[in-house]
Scaffold this active site. Sequence first.
Site, PDB file in Angstrom:
ATOM      1  N   ARG A  51      64.813  54.043  90.586  1.00 26.13           N
ATOM      2  CA  ARG A  51      63.670  53.629  91.406  1.00 26.13           C
ATOM      3  C   ARG A  51      63.792  54.294  92.776  1.00 26.13           C
ATOM      4  O   ARG A  51      64.794  54.915  93.070  1.00 26.13           O
ATOM      5  CB  ARG A  51      63.627  52.099  91.532  1.00 26.13           C
ATOM      6  CG  ARG A  51      64.974  51.528  91.918  1.00 26.13           C
ATOM      7  CD  ARG A  51      64.934  50.379  92.845  1.00 26.13           C
ATOM      8  NE  ARG A  51      64.336  50.683  94.124  1.00 26.13           N
ATOM      9  CZ  ARG A  51      64.968  51.323  95.107  1.00 26.13           C
ATOM     10  NH1 ARG A  51      66.204  51.774  94.981  1.00 26.13           N
ATOM     11  NH2 ARG A  51      64.356  51.560  96.253  1.00 26.13           N
ATOM     12  N   GLY A  52      62.757  54.082  93.611  1.00 23.50           N
ATOM     13  CA  GLY A  52      62.724  54.736  94.913  1.00 23.50           C
ATOM     14  C   GLY A  52      62.016  56.076  94.721  1.00 23.50           C
ATOM     15  O   GLY A  52      62.304  56.808  93.751  1.00 23.50           O
ATOM     16  N   ALA A  53      61.087  56.389  95.627  1.00 16.15           N
ATOM     17  CA  ALA A  53      60.196  57.535  95.423  1.00 16.15           C
ATOM     18  C   ALA A  53      60.912  58.839  95.052  1.00 16.15           C
ATOM     19  O   ALA A  53      60.512  59.523  94.105  1.00 16.15           O
ATOM     20  CB  ALA A  53      59.346  57.734  96.676  1.00 16.15           C
ATOM     21  N   ARG A  92      54.629  54.656  86.742  1.00 15.45           N
ATOM     22  CA  ARG A  92      54.467  53.928  88.015  1.00 15.45           C
ATOM     23  C   ARG A  92      53.380  54.644  88.822  1.00 15.45           C
ATOM     24  O   ARG A  92      53.454  55.865  89.013  1.00 15.45           O
ATOM     25  CB  ARG A  92      55.797  53.869  88.791  1.00 15.45           C
ATOM     26  CG  ARG A  92      56.866  53.047  88.054  1.00 15.45           C
ATOM     27  CD  ARG A  92      57.983  52.607  88.953  1.00 15.45           C
ATOM     28  NE  ARG A  92      57.572  51.556  89.868  1.00 15.45           N
ATOM     29  CZ  ARG A  92      58.343  51.103  90.864  1.00 15.45           C
ATOM     30  NH1 ARG A  92      59.536  51.627  91.067  1.00 15.45           N
ATOM     31  NH2 ARG A  92      57.916  50.143  91.650  1.00 15.45           N
ATOM     32  N   GLN A 192      65.654  44.658  96.540  1.00 16.56           N
ATOM     33  CA  GLN A 192      66.279  45.981  96.719  1.00 16.56           C
ATOM     34  C   GLN A 192      67.108  46.052  98.003  1.00 16.56           C
ATOM     35  O   GLN A 192      68.078  46.812  98.081  1.00 16.56           O
ATOM     36  CB  GLN A 192      65.210  47.084  96.766  1.00 16.56           C
ATOM     37  CG  GLN A 192      64.515  47.351  95.455  1.00 16.56           C
ATOM     38  CD  GLN A 192      63.214  46.585  95.336  1.00 16.56           C
ATOM     39  OE1 GLN A 192      63.092  45.480  95.856  1.00 16.56           O
ATOM     40  NE2 GLN A 192      62.237  47.154  94.652  1.00 16.56           N
ATOM     41  N   ASP A 233      56.413  55.552  99.926  1.00 16.14           N
ATOM     42  CA  ASP A 233      56.103  55.949  98.548  1.00 16.14           C
ATOM     43  C   ASP A 233      54.930  56.921  98.477  1.00 16.14           C
ATOM     44  O   ASP A 233      54.819  57.703  97.552  1.00 16.14           O
ATOM     45  CB  ASP A 233      55.824  54.710  97.694  1.00 16.14           C
ATOM     46  CG  ASP A 233      57.130  53.992  97.431  1.00 16.14           C
ATOM     47  OD1 ASP A 233      57.529  53.154  98.265  1.00 16.14           O
ATOM     48  OD2 ASP A 233      57.784  54.306  96.432  1.00 16.14           O
ATOM     49  N   ASN A 243      54.381  51.639 101.266  1.00 19.71           N
ATOM     50  CA  ASN A 243      55.816  51.388 101.065  1.00 19.71           C
ATOM     51  C   ASN A 243      55.968  49.982 100.494  1.00 19.71           C
ATOM     52  O   ASN A 243      54.967  49.261 100.311  1.00 19.71           O
ATOM     53  CB  ASN A 243      56.589  51.553 102.381  1.00 19.71           C
ATOM     54  CG  ASN A 243      58.096  51.561 102.158  1.00 19.71           C
ATOM     55  OD1 ASN A 243      58.599  52.255 101.277  1.00 19.71           O
ATOM     56  ND2 ASN A 243      58.833  50.766 102.914  1.00 19.71           N
ATOM     57  N   LYS A 244      57.189  49.594 100.225  1.00 19.03           N
ATOM     58  CA  LYS A 244      57.473  48.313  99.587  1.00 19.03           C
ATOM     59  C   LYS A 244      56.727  47.152 100.242  1.00 19.03           C
ATOM     60  O   LYS A 244      56.618  47.080 101.462  1.00 19.03           O
ATOM     61  CB  LYS A 244      58.989  48.069  99.649  1.00 19.03           C
ATOM     62  CG  LYS A 244      59.501  46.811  98.979  1.00 19.03           C
ATOM     63  CD  LYS A 244      59.007  46.620  97.575  1.00 19.03           C
ATOM     64  CE  LYS A 244      59.311  47.767  96.652  1.00 19.03           C
ATOM     65  NZ  LYS A 244      58.529  47.743  95.394  1.00 19.03           N
TER      66      LYS A 244
HETATM   67  O1  MRU Z   1      59.653  49.660  93.790  1.00 14.78           O
HETATM   68  P1  MRU Z   1      60.688  50.586  94.362  1.00 14.78           P
HETATM   69  O2  MRU Z   1      62.018  49.958  94.488  1.00 14.78           O
HETATM   70  O3  MRU Z   1      60.710  51.909  93.649  1.00 14.78           O
HETATM   71  O4  MRU Z   1      60.149  50.851  95.830  1.00 14.78           O
HETATM   72  C1  MRU Z   1      60.901  51.642  96.676  1.00 14.78           C
HETATM   73  C2  MRU Z   1      60.383  51.668  98.053  1.00 14.78           C
HETATM   74  O5  MRU Z   1      59.369  51.085  98.380  1.00 14.78           O
HETATM   75  C3  MRU Z   1      61.126  52.524  99.008  1.00 14.78           C
HETATM   76  O6  MRU Z   1      61.043  52.002 100.291  1.00 14.78           O
HETATM   77  C4  MRU Z   1      60.483  53.910  98.983  1.00 14.78           C
HETATM   78  O7  MRU Z   1      60.522  54.479  97.702  1.00 14.78           O
HETATM   79  C5  MRU Z   1      61.052  54.802  99.982  1.00 14.78           C
HETATM   80  S1  MRU Z   1      62.654  55.439  99.645  1.00 14.78           S
HETATM   81  C6  MRU Z   1      62.381  56.831  98.713  1.00 14.78           C
END
Ligand code: MRU
Length: 350
Positions: A51-53, A92, A192, A233, A243-244
């Site tokens: 996970r994470g962009a 996603r 996270q 993201d 973002n999250k």
């Molecule tokens: O749902 P996730 O855990 O994939 O979301 C991640 C985030 O929102 C991060 O803050 C975001 O990807 C930036 S870090 C590359």
Amino acid sequence: MKVNNKSYRAIWIENFAVCMIDQNLLPFEFKIHHCYSVDETCDAIKTMITRGAGSIGAAGGYAMLQAIWENENAENLYNELKTAKQKIDATRPTAVNLFYATNRVLEAAKISTAFAIAEAHAIADECVEQSKKMGIYGSELIKDGYKIETHCNAGWLALVDYGSALSPIYTAFENGKKNIFVYVDETRPRLQGMRLTAWELQQQGISHAIIPDNAGAFYMSKNEIDIMIVGADRIAANGDTANKIGTLEKAIAAKYYGIPFYIAAPSSTFDLDTQTRNEIIIEERNEEEVLHCYGKNKEGKLENIFISNPGSKAKNPAFDVTPAELITGFITEKGIIKPNNEEIKKLFEK
Ligand code: MRU
């Protein structure tokens, strides 16, 4: 980054398998998950094993590589890759790095298979290089003794290596700013921050505390936060940033209390085809993630427990969008820029 003195990336290729650190098991277990097909890699993205962009982008590129391997003898490889791209893109919807990656490999396949394979590897390698550079630029914003708040996990787990929001913190610490302190938002519902960011910071020996998601404004009001840095993201052409979920509330509070609010993101997270926040698709995840919690019980066994009022429904938007006017600046691999169309456009001209 190192785990038990061994260097790891969050995701890599080994023996024709996509290997990734299983982020659903951290911090309780450190385990490598192997994906042997496009379908398995898609599943790992959907279920957030990776996970994470940035890591999602690398996974998307590697899944396209698997599609090349799986269609070695296809009459029309390009058509097969187009179909694979659709499947991968559907995992996603918000992080643009996924589409950026699948698109790059597909475009490269128009030239040659060898070029497409090289692109899949390059996406992950570039993410690492960009993360390192964001660390160097972003660390200039951090003075020794600073208290930094961050949301979700924008560390090396989220960007193959180093990280976006955490990379400046790692670089500042490495450069001798040893008295920094990080406030880690727990980041409901997937936690996270509490599970992954706290684990990363502990591995690096950086002082930190986990705070409830609703405590950020409290610490800001007490002059406890010098700067807030988060990841992204998807960043629209005008600087609006997805973002999250929960990031928007922090940005509003930071503006009210005059606290610098920075977004760290590589240029692959900027989407010039998305003009403003209105065009960003927000992923809605299963209500189970809100109604249940996963952790260790008293006997040390991993358990998933129900924590809500039986019968109540839940909503679970995975991201929110922070308007550009609440953002102080973007920390990119090309330097720190202001959140407006002109500066963002220049990012792609340099
Ligand atoms: O749902 P996730 O855990 O994939 O979301 C991640 C985030 O929102 C991060 O803050 C975001 O990807 C930036 S870090 C590359």
